[in-house]
Design an enzyme around this catalytic site. Structure first.
Site, PDB file in Angstrom:
ATOM      1  N   ASP A 185      -4.731   3.734  -1.743  1.00  0.00           N
ATOM      2  CA  ASP A 185      -5.830   4.042  -0.825  1.00  0.00           C
ATOM      3  C   ASP A 185      -6.321   5.471  -1.001  1.00  0.00           C
ATOM      4  O   ASP A 185      -5.644   6.412  -0.593  1.00  0.00           O
ATOM      5  CB  ASP A 185      -5.356   3.858   0.622  1.00  0.00           C
ATOM      6  CG  ASP A 185      -5.152   2.400   0.967  1.00  0.00           C
ATOM      7  OD1 ASP A 185      -4.036   2.048   1.408  1.00  0.00           O
ATOM      8  OD2 ASP A 185      -6.102   1.630   0.783  1.00  0.00           O
TER       9      ASP A 185
ATOM     10  N   ASP B 163      -6.950  -6.542   3.945  1.00  0.00           N
ATOM     11  CA  ASP B 163      -6.319  -5.224   3.967  1.00  0.00           C
ATOM     12  C   ASP B 163      -6.320  -4.648   5.373  1.00  0.00           C
ATOM     13  O   ASP B 163      -7.375  -4.366   5.927  1.00  0.00           O
ATOM     14  CB  ASP B 163      -7.115  -4.308   3.018  1.00  0.00           C
ATOM     15  CG  ASP B 163      -6.527  -2.915   2.893  1.00  0.00           C
ATOM     16  OD1 ASP B 163      -7.201  -2.045   2.307  1.00  0.00           O
ATOM     17  OD2 ASP B 163      -5.395  -2.707   3.360  1.00  0.00           O
TER      18      ASP B 163
ATOM     19  N   HIS C  65      -8.338   1.433  -4.147  1.00  0.00           N
ATOM     20  CA  HIS C  65      -9.301   1.206  -3.064  1.00  0.00           C
ATOM     21  C   HIS C  65      -9.967   2.542  -2.730  1.00  0.00           C
ATOM     22  O   HIS C  65      -9.349   3.423  -2.136  1.00  0.00           O
ATOM     23  CB  HIS C  65      -8.540   0.648  -1.849  1.00  0.00           C
ATOM     24  CG  HIS C  65      -9.378   0.388  -0.643  1.00  0.00           C
ATOM     25  ND1 HIS C  65      -8.837   0.128   0.590  1.00  0.00           N
ATOM     26  CD2 HIS C  65     -10.726   0.382  -0.469  1.00  0.00           C
ATOM     27  CE1 HIS C  65      -9.828  -0.038   1.470  1.00  0.00           C
ATOM     28  NE2 HIS C  65     -10.972   0.116   0.856  1.00  0.00           N
TER      29      HIS C  65
ATOM     30  N   HIS D 176      -1.260  -1.108  -4.246  1.00  0.00           N
ATOM     31  CA  HIS D 176      -2.545  -0.803  -3.629  1.00  0.00           C
ATOM     32  C   HIS D 176      -2.583   0.687  -3.317  1.00  0.00           C
ATOM     33  O   HIS D 176      -1.721   1.207  -2.616  1.00  0.00           O
ATOM     34  CB  HIS D 176      -2.714  -1.616  -2.349  1.00  0.00           C
ATOM     35  CG  HIS D 176      -4.042  -1.475  -1.676  1.00  0.00           C
ATOM     36  ND1 HIS D 176      -5.166  -2.171  -2.069  1.00  0.00           N
ATOM     37  CD2 HIS D 176      -4.428  -0.717  -0.613  1.00  0.00           C
ATOM     38  CE1 HIS D 176      -6.174  -1.852  -1.286  1.00  0.00           C
ATOM     39  NE2 HIS D 176      -5.769  -0.964  -0.396  1.00  0.00           N
TER      40      HIS D 176
ATOM     41  N   MET E  97     -12.049  -5.982   4.830  1.00  0.00           N
ATOM     42  CA  MET E  97     -11.203  -5.101   5.627  1.00  0.00           C
ATOM     43  C   MET E  97     -10.851  -5.797   6.936  1.00  0.00           C
ATOM     44  O   MET E  97     -11.739  -6.274   7.656  1.00  0.00           O
ATOM     45  CB  MET E  97     -11.894  -3.778   5.904  1.00  0.00           C
ATOM     46  CG  MET E  97     -12.011  -2.868   4.704  1.00  0.00           C
ATOM     47  SD  MET E  97     -10.425  -2.459   3.955  1.00  0.00           S
ATOM     48  CE  MET E  97      -9.532  -1.732   5.327  1.00  0.00           C
TER      49      MET E  97
ATOM     50  N   MET F  70     -12.145   4.625  -0.623  1.00  0.00           N
ATOM     51  CA  MET F  70     -12.825   4.836   0.669  1.00  0.00           C
ATOM     52  C   MET F  70     -13.433   6.236   0.611  1.00  0.00           C
ATOM     53  O   MET F  70     -13.006   7.155   1.322  1.00  0.00           O
ATOM     54  CB  MET F  70     -11.813   4.697   1.803  1.00  0.00           C
ATOM     55  CG  MET F  70     -11.358   3.271   2.031  1.00  0.00           C
ATOM     56  SD  MET F  70      -9.821   3.165   2.952  1.00  0.00           S
ATOM     57  CE  MET F  70      -8.647   3.432   1.633  1.00  0.00           C
TER      58      MET F  70
ATOM     59  N   SER G 164       0.841  -1.196   0.000  1.00  0.00           N
ATOM     60  CA  SER G 164       0.000   0.000   0.000  1.00  0.00           C
ATOM     61  C   SER G 164       0.876   1.245   0.000  1.00  0.00           C
ATOM     62  O   SER G 164       1.673   1.457   0.922  1.00  0.00           O
ATOM     63  CB  SER G 164      -0.914   0.032   1.220  1.00  0.00           C
ATOM     64  OG  SER G 164      -1.449   1.343   1.383  1.00  0.00           O
TER      65      SER G 164
ATOM     66  N   MET H  20      -8.809   8.257   0.129  1.00  0.00           N
ATOM     67  CA  MET H  20      -9.647   8.603   1.291  1.00  0.00           C
ATOM     68  C   MET H  20     -10.127  10.046   1.151  1.00  0.00           C
ATOM     69  O   MET H  20      -9.335  10.922   0.820  1.00  0.00           O
ATOM     70  CB  MET H  20      -8.824   8.455   2.574  1.00  0.00           C
ATOM     71  CG  MET H  20      -8.234   7.061   2.767  1.00  0.00           C
ATOM     72  SD  MET H  20      -7.169   7.002   4.223  1.00  0.00           S
ATOM     73  CE  MET H  20      -6.650   5.290   4.194  1.00  0.00           C
TER      74      MET H  20
HETATM   75  C1  DX5 Z   1      -6.547   1.417   5.551  1.00  0.00           C
HETATM   76  C2  DX5 Z   1      -6.103   1.074   4.149  1.00  0.00           C
HETATM   77  C3  DX5 Z   1      -4.979   0.074   4.110  1.00  0.00           C
HETATM   78  C4  DX5 Z   1      -3.717   0.498   4.838  1.00  0.00           C
HETATM   79  C5  DX5 Z   1      -2.865  -0.717   5.127  1.00  0.00           C
HETATM   80  O1  DX5 Z   1      -7.741   2.093   5.517  1.00  0.00           O
HETATM   81  O2  DX5 Z   1      -7.195   0.601   3.382  1.00  0.00           O
HETATM   82  O3  DX5 Z   1      -4.688  -0.261   2.759  1.00  0.00           O
HETATM   83  O4  DX5 Z   1      -3.022   1.425   4.096  1.00  0.00           O
HETATM   84  O5  DX5 Z   1      -1.765  -0.347   5.888  1.00  0.00           O
HETATM   85  P1  DX5 Z   1      -1.079  -1.379   6.907  1.00  0.00           P
HETATM   86  O6  DX5 Z   1      -0.615  -2.552   6.076  1.00  0.00           O
HETATM   87  O7  DX5 Z   1       0.059  -0.581   7.468  1.00  0.00           O
HETATM   88  O8  DX5 Z   1      -2.086  -1.776   7.922  1.00  0.00           O
HETATM   89 ZN    ZN Z   2      -6.675  -0.215   1.362  1.00  0.00          ZN
END
Ligand code: DX5
Ligand code: ZN
Length: 228
Positions: free
Chosen positions: A45, A187, A76, A43, A149, A78, A18, A47
């Site tokens: 993320d 994840d 991903h 990956h 998740m 969110m 990620s 947000m």
């Molecule tokens: C959290 C994300 C994950 C996160 C994972 O909301 O969706 O992808 O970045 O990070 P680690 O592996 O450090 O938990």
């Molecule tokens: Zn993620």
């Protein structure tokens, strides 16, 4: 869309670092470093500070990764209203787009999944730790990836929630019983030990942020998750 994409199946073990855990000042180099360390996917993320209590990055950063590296982009979302922003992530170069099933995402899940596939991307559906497996059942025939998740979304570096494993098992069981072929991704809090737990439950795609980008030896970290 990645050039010359490899066709993965759910029998493949896929490691997806990620980028949230990377040095944001060097996104292109950090992506190259991850690929050199054996990453299969990146990956990403996204947000929005609304669906989750954090703000990360948007289509522009994804475009920058796509233009500087030839790697499968696992995006991903969110965010609320992913359907409204979808085309921007497609244009940015996403290969797989995962949206959330929760009402707070405020979209018609079936329509969004159809739109993702019609845009030529793989479609993923995510559920949070508090969301029951039943919420995704109506959509399991229309997805390429189920994202369970293993932490409450919004931040990297959190601890793995083992109580989410029954949903991975349920996803694997439903896939077999209905002759489907979606990947199962986990994840949050994934490292060597928790990857082994998730693999035993039926997962094949492992998102790993802090355990890869923050490891002294990233290649060794990726390899140990692959062999867990
Ligand atoms: C959290 C994300 C994950 C996160 C994972 O909301 O969706 O992808 O970045 O990070 P680690 O592996 O450090 O938990
Ligand atoms: Zn993620």
């Amino acid at each position: 869309m990645t050039r010359g994409v490899k066709k993965w199946t759910f029998q493949d073990r896929i490691i997806a670092p990620s980028l949230l855990a990377a040095d944001f000042g060097r996104v292109a180099e950090e992506t190259t470093r991850a690929i050199g360390a054996g990453a299969d996917w990146m990956h990403l993320d996204v947000m929005d500070g609304n669906f989750v209590d954090n703000i990360s990055f948007g289509p522009a950063l994804i475009q920058a990764v796509h233009e500087t590296n030839d790697v499968f982009l696992d995006v991903h979302l969110m965010i609320a209203r992913p359907d409204h922003y979808l085309s921007r992530f497609v244009t940015a170069g996403a290969d797989l787009i995962t949206v959330h099933v929760e009402d707070e995402a405020n979209h018609d899940v079936s329509q969004t999944l159809t739109a993702i596939r019609e845009a030529g991307c793989l479609a993923g559906l995510a559920l949070n730790p508090a969301t029951p497996f039943e919420a995704v059942i109506p959509h399991l025939g229309d997805i390429d990836l189920l994202l369970v998740m293993t932490v409450v979304p919004g931040f990297g570096g959190q601890s793995f929630m083992e109580e989410t494993m029954p949903k991975v098992q349920a996803g694997a069981k439903y896939r077999t019983e209905n002759n489907l072929s979606y990947h199962i991704e986990v994840d949050g809090g994934i490292g060597t030990e928790t990857a082994a737990t998730a693999a035993a439950a039926g997962a094949n795609v492992f998102v790993a942020g802090s355990s890869t980008f923050c490891a002294p030896d990233m290649a060794a970290a990726v390899q140990s998750i692959r062999q867990a």
